[in-house]
Design a protein around this motif. Structure first.
Motif, PDB file in Angstrom:
ATOM      1  N   THR A  81       0.835  -1.203   0.000  1.00 24.09           N
ATOM      2  CA  THR A  81       0.000   0.000   0.000  1.00 24.09           C
ATOM      3  C   THR A  81       0.868   1.251   0.000  1.00 24.09           C
ATOM      4  O   THR A  81       0.539   2.244  -0.661  1.00 24.09           O
ATOM      5  N   HIS A  82       1.988   1.210   0.707  1.00 24.45           N
ATOM      6  CA  HIS A  82       2.928   2.341   0.669  1.00 24.45           C
ATOM      7  C   HIS A  82       3.424   2.571  -0.756  1.00 24.45           C
ATOM      8  O   HIS A  82       3.450   3.706  -1.241  1.00 24.45           O
ATOM      9  N   THR A  83       3.803   1.498  -1.435  1.00 22.73           N
ATOM     10  CA  THR A  83       4.333   1.618  -2.792  1.00 22.73           C
ATOM     11  C   THR A  83       3.296   2.202  -3.744  1.00 22.73           C
ATOM     12  O   THR A  83       3.617   3.046  -4.600  1.00 22.73           O
ATOM     13  N   ILE A  84       2.063   1.772  -3.609  1.00 23.84           N
ATOM     14  CA  ILE A  84       0.997   2.313  -4.459  1.00 23.84           C
ATOM     15  C   ILE A  84       0.808   3.808  -4.197  1.00 23.84           C
ATOM     16  O   ILE A  84       0.618   4.601  -5.134  1.00 23.84           O
ATOM     17  N   GLU A  85       0.886   4.210  -2.935  1.00 19.91           N
ATOM     18  CA  GLU A  85       0.756   5.625  -2.610  1.00 19.91           C
ATOM     19  C   GLU A  85       1.924   6.425  -3.188  1.00 19.91           C
ATOM     20  O   GLU A  85       1.736   7.533  -3.711  1.00 19.91           O
ATOM     21  N   VAL A  86       3.134   5.880  -3.104  1.00 18.74           N
ATOM     22  CA  VAL A  86       4.298   6.556  -3.674  1.00 18.74           C
ATOM     23  C   VAL A  86       4.125   6.726  -5.179  1.00 18.74           C
ATOM     24  O   VAL A  86       4.402   7.799  -5.740  1.00 18.74           O
ATOM     25  N   ALA A  87       3.650   5.679  -5.853  1.00 21.88           N
ATOM     26  CA  ALA A  87       3.458   5.747  -7.301  1.00 21.88           C
ATOM     27  C   ALA A  87       2.429   6.813  -7.671  1.00 21.88           C
ATOM     28  O   ALA A  87       2.589   7.535  -8.665  1.00 21.88           O
ATOM     29  N   GLN A  88       1.369   6.924  -6.867  1.00 24.33           N
ATOM     30  CA  GLN A  88       0.341   7.941  -7.143  1.00 24.33           C
ATOM     31  C   GLN A  88       0.920   9.346  -7.021  1.00 24.33           C
ATOM     32  O   GLN A  88       0.690  10.206  -7.881  1.00 24.33           O
ATOM     33  N   VAL A  89       1.684   9.590  -5.968  1.00 23.81           N
ATOM     34  CA  VAL A  89       2.291  10.909  -5.785  1.00 23.81           C
ATOM     35  C   VAL A  89       3.280  11.190  -6.915  1.00 23.81           C
ATOM     36  O   VAL A  89       3.331  12.307  -7.458  1.00 23.81           O
ATOM     37  N   ALA A  90       4.070  10.190  -7.273  1.00 19.49           N
ATOM     38  CA  ALA A  90       5.064  10.374  -8.332  1.00 19.49           C
ATOM     39  C   ALA A  90       4.399  10.733  -9.661  1.00 19.49           C
ATOM     40  O   ALA A  90       4.877  11.612 -10.390  1.00 19.49           O
ATOM     41  N   ARG A  91       3.300  10.061  -9.988  1.00 17.11           N
ATOM     42  CA  ARG A  91       2.599  10.374 -11.230  1.00 17.11           C
ATOM     43  C   ARG A  91       2.090  11.817 -11.219  1.00 17.11           C
ATOM     44  O   ARG A  91       2.195  12.545 -12.212  1.00 17.11           O
ATOM     45  N   THR A  92       1.535  12.238 -10.095  1.00 15.59           N
ATOM     46  CA  THR A  92       0.980  13.582  -9.988  1.00 15.59           C
ATOM     47  C   THR A  92       2.062  14.639 -10.203  1.00 15.59           C
ATOM     48  O   THR A  92       1.900  15.577 -11.000  1.00 15.59           O
ATOM     49  N   ILE A  93       3.165  14.506  -9.489  1.00 15.69           N
ATOM     50  CA  ILE A  93       4.241  15.493  -9.590  1.00 15.69           C
ATOM     51  C   ILE A  93       4.871  15.464 -10.980  1.00 15.69           C
ATOM     52  O   ILE A  93       5.104  16.510 -11.599  1.00 15.69           O
ATOM     53  N   ALA A  94       5.148  14.261 -11.483  1.00 11.43           N
ATOM     54  CA  ALA A  94       5.792  14.136 -12.790  1.00 11.43           C
ATOM     55  C   ALA A  94       4.935  14.746 -13.895  1.00 11.43           C
ATOM     56  O   ALA A  94       5.444  15.454 -14.773  1.00 11.43           O
ATOM     57  N   ALA A  95       3.644  14.493 -13.855  1.00 13.73           N
ATOM     58  CA  ALA A  95       2.762  15.022 -14.892  1.00 13.73           C
ATOM     59  C   ALA A  95       2.751  16.549 -14.862  1.00 13.73           C
ATOM     60  O   ALA A  95       2.790  17.206 -15.911  1.00 13.73           O
ATOM     61  N   HIS A  96       2.718  17.131 -13.667  1.00 15.68           N
ATOM     62  CA  HIS A  96       2.651  18.588 -13.559  1.00 15.68           C
ATOM     63  C   HIS A  96       3.935  19.238 -14.061  1.00 15.68           C
ATOM     64  O   HIS A  96       3.900  20.381 -14.543  1.00 15.68           O
ATOM     65  N   LEU A  97       5.059  18.532 -13.961  1.00 20.11           N
ATOM     66  CA  LEU A  97       6.348  19.100 -14.368  1.00 20.11           C
ATOM     67  C   LEU A  97       6.728  18.737 -15.800  1.00 20.11           C
ATOM     68  O   LEU A  97       7.819  19.083 -16.257  1.00 20.11           O
ATOM     69  N   GLY A  98       5.845  18.041 -16.507  1.00 24.35           N
ATOM     70  CA  GLY A  98       6.141  17.665 -17.881  1.00 24.35           C
ATOM     71  C   GLY A  98       7.130  16.528 -18.000  1.00 24.35           C
ATOM     72  O   GLY A  98       7.805  16.375 -19.032  1.00 24.35           O
ATOM     73  N   LEU A  99       7.234  15.707 -16.966  1.00 30.91           N
ATOM     74  CA  LEU A  99       8.151  14.575 -16.970  1.00 30.91           C
ATOM     75  C   LEU A  99       7.459  13.317 -17.482  1.00 30.91           C
ATOM     76  O   LEU A  99       6.235  13.293 -17.668  1.00 30.91           O
ATOM     77  N   ASN A 100       8.223  12.259 -17.657  1.00 33.46           N
ATOM     78  CA  ASN A 100       7.669  11.005 -18.138  1.00 33.46           C
ATOM     79  C   ASN A 100       7.034  10.264 -16.961  1.00 33.46           C
ATOM     80  O   ASN A 100       7.739   9.730 -16.093  1.00 33.46           O
ATOM     81  N   THR A 101       5.729  10.250 -16.919  1.00 29.92           N
ATOM     82  CA  THR A 101       5.029   9.651 -15.778  1.00 29.92           C
ATOM     83  C   THR A 101       5.248   8.149 -15.703  1.00 29.92           C
ATOM     84  O   THR A 101       5.247   7.575 -14.605  1.00 29.92           O
ATOM     85  N   ASP A 102       5.430   7.485 -16.841  1.00 30.47           N
ATOM     86  CA  ASP A 102       5.627   6.031 -16.833  1.00 30.47           C
ATOM     87  C   ASP A 102       6.946   5.664 -16.161  1.00 30.47           C
ATOM     88  O   ASP A 102       7.008   4.709 -15.377  1.00 30.47           O
ATOM     89  N   LEU A 103       8.004   6.413 -16.451  1.00 31.89           N
ATOM     90  CA  LEU A 103       9.294   6.141 -15.821  1.00 31.89           C
ATOM     91  C   LEU A 103       9.239   6.460 -14.331  1.00 31.89           C
ATOM     92  O   LEU A 103       9.738   5.674 -13.501  1.00 31.89           O
ATOM     93  N   ALA A 104       8.644   7.597 -13.969  1.00 29.13           N
ATOM     94  CA  ALA A 104       8.525   7.946 -12.552  1.00 29.13           C
ATOM     95  C   ALA A 104       7.754   6.867 -11.799  1.00 29.13           C
ATOM     96  O   ALA A 104       8.128   6.475 -10.687  1.00 29.13           O
ATOM     97  N   GLU A 105       6.695   6.368 -12.420  1.00 27.78           N
ATOM     98  CA  GLU A 105       5.892   5.328 -11.782  1.00 27.78           C
ATOM     99  C   GLU A 105       6.668   4.025 -11.670  1.00 27.78           C
ATOM    100  O   GLU A 105       6.612   3.334 -10.635  1.00 27.78           O
ATOM    101  N   ALA A 106       7.419   3.658 -12.704  1.00 29.60           N
ATOM    102  CA  ALA A 106       8.190   2.412 -12.666  1.00 29.60           C
ATOM    103  C   ALA A 106       9.201   2.430 -11.524  1.00 29.60           C
ATOM    104  O   ALA A 106       9.330   1.457 -10.771  1.00 29.60           O
ATOM    105  N   VAL A 107       9.924   3.539 -11.389  1.00 31.98           N
ATOM    106  CA  VAL A 107      10.904   3.641 -10.310  1.00 31.98           C
ATOM    107  C   VAL A 107      10.206   3.595  -8.955  1.00 31.98           C
ATOM    108  O   VAL A 107      10.670   2.922  -8.018  1.00 31.98           O
ATOM    109  N   ALA A 108       9.085   4.298  -8.836  1.00 26.70           N
ATOM    110  CA  ALA A 108       8.338   4.297  -7.575  1.00 26.70           C
ATOM    111  C   ALA A 108       7.864   2.896  -7.208  1.00 26.70           C
ATOM    112  O   ALA A 108       7.959   2.475  -6.047  1.00 26.70           O
TER     113      ALA A 108
END
Length: 400
Positions: free
Chosen positions: A65-92
């Protein structure tokens, strides 16, 4: 979505250690994300602890559940900054794959036991899992992830070696890399003396956001402290005060949720604002420029960082070192200290699928690393069951 010039682009990926044809409908980073989700190690996170031992309650966070929460936050931040959300999510999604049973308590116990054999670090163990221990594909061991995802796992907390080395997994000058990281890096240079991509940095900050938020929530639920205690802390006090002003007389459960989601929002908004300011000032034109910087581009502001340090100090005293938690830490530490030498002394106790690794071990160090892979892969409940089966009793004989 249009990617920023400093984002990692899948078409520019350095590829995979074992070449594969491109997917017809998924980018390389989407494929990485999916392989991580479908891995055995990811499924085991369901029954690995965050702070509390997994069986202590259904409402506390697990590693999954922690990992899923981290992935959700990572997608949100990455998308807002114009980053690759798939890579951010994979690392998370991969960042905690190497955690052993019983969280940091289990990691500390295994680090002590593995000191003569090259040590243990959960971040390095995650790389070992995704490059060697997952054995499902016909053409290779591991998941054969892209260089960018492996790099993100290795150094999302900052450079591991060199003058800019920072973070909890860095190696001091003259120190030795964890053997699992050294093996991976020898096979494919991860440039351990540079920062990771902005996407990986996002995953690291998302980890901080998630655990700062949910450890407060879990600690309250466990009765280790109260909402009144949080009124003495920065960030949490103004959050509760705002809820009380907007919703006077709100029932305690809703009040808690409303306040802590404001704490969550404060952290995310701060990270985005700082990143936008730093990106505007530096104007990086490629992911390579992000890696070459003297510091992370994704981080908390200095004032919020200091406030979060105060919260972490509070949690350390009131939660991580609470008497009831310490007692449980001692119990599970003893279990690990019983199980590891038992398997090392009699590797025939390992399951049949591990016999080939045992046979291939050329010395005690290699055998210890096989035993480590097995014990570190256990879930909380399986470790408890194995200790009961092999050692008897619910405690341990190895001491605290």
């Amino acid at each position: 979505m249009t990617l920023a010039p400093y984002a990692c682009r899948p078409e520019d990926s350095r590829g995979r250690l074992h070449p594969e044809s491109m997917s017809t409908f998924r980018s390389p980073f989407q494929r990485d994300r999916d392989r991580i989700i479908h891995s055995s190690a990811f499924r085991r996170l369901k029954h690995k602890t965050q702070v509390f031992v997994e069986h202590e309650g259904d409402y506390y966070r697990t590693r999954l559940t922690h990992t899923i929460e981290v992935a959700q936050v990572a997608r949100t931040i990455a998308a807002h900054l114009g980053l690759n959300t798939d890579l951010a999510e994979a690392v998370a999604l991969a960042h905690d794959l190497g955690h052993p049973p019983f969280g940091h308590t289990g990691e500390d116990a295994l680090a002590d036991l593995m000191a003569p054999y090259g040590g243990f670090d959960h971040n390095a163990q995650a790389l070992r899992i995704v490059t060697r221990l997952e054995r499902h594909y016909a053409g290779f061991d591991g998941l054969n992830l892209t260089w960018e995802t492996l790099e993100g796992i290795a150094k999302h907390n900052g450079p591991v070696i060199g003058p800019r080395a920072s973070g909890s997994h860095s190696v001091p000058e003259g120190g030795t890399l964890p053997y699992a990281l050294a093996e991976c890096n020898a096979a494919w240079d991860l440039e351990l003396d540079t920062f990771a991509s902005a996407e990986a940095q996002v995953a690291a900050v998302a980890d901080d956001v998630a655990y700062n938020h949910h450890d407060l929530h879990d600690g309250l639920r466990a009765g280790l402290f109260t909402e009144a205690d949080l009124m003495d802390l920065p960030v949490t006090r103004p959050a509760f005060e705002e809820v009380d002003r907007l919703h006077p007389g709100l029932d305690p459960t809703r009040r808690r949720h409303e306040a802590l989601r404001r704490v969550f929002g404060t952290m995310v908004e701060d990270v985005i604002a700082v990143a936008q300011n730093r990106l505007e000032a530096s104007q990086p034109q490629s992911a390579a420029e992000i890696r070459a910087m003297d510091g992370p581009i994704i981080r908390f502001s200095k004032p919020l960082y200091q406030n979060l340090k105060a919260i972490k100090s509070f949690l350390f005293t009131r939660m991580y070192r609470a008497p009831s938690v310490v007692v449980e830490r001692q119990r599970v530490t003893a279990m690990i200290r019983d199980l590891f030498p038992l398997f090392l002394g009699d590797p025939a106790l390992l399951p049949g699928e591990w016999r080939a690794d045992v046979a291939a071990a050329g010395d005690e160090t290699e055998l210890a690393r096989v035993v480590l892979d097995y014990v570190a892969g256990m879930t909380d409940r399986f470790a408890i069951q194995e200790h009961e089966r092999l050692c008897g009793g619910g405690g341990g004989n190895g001491g605290a």
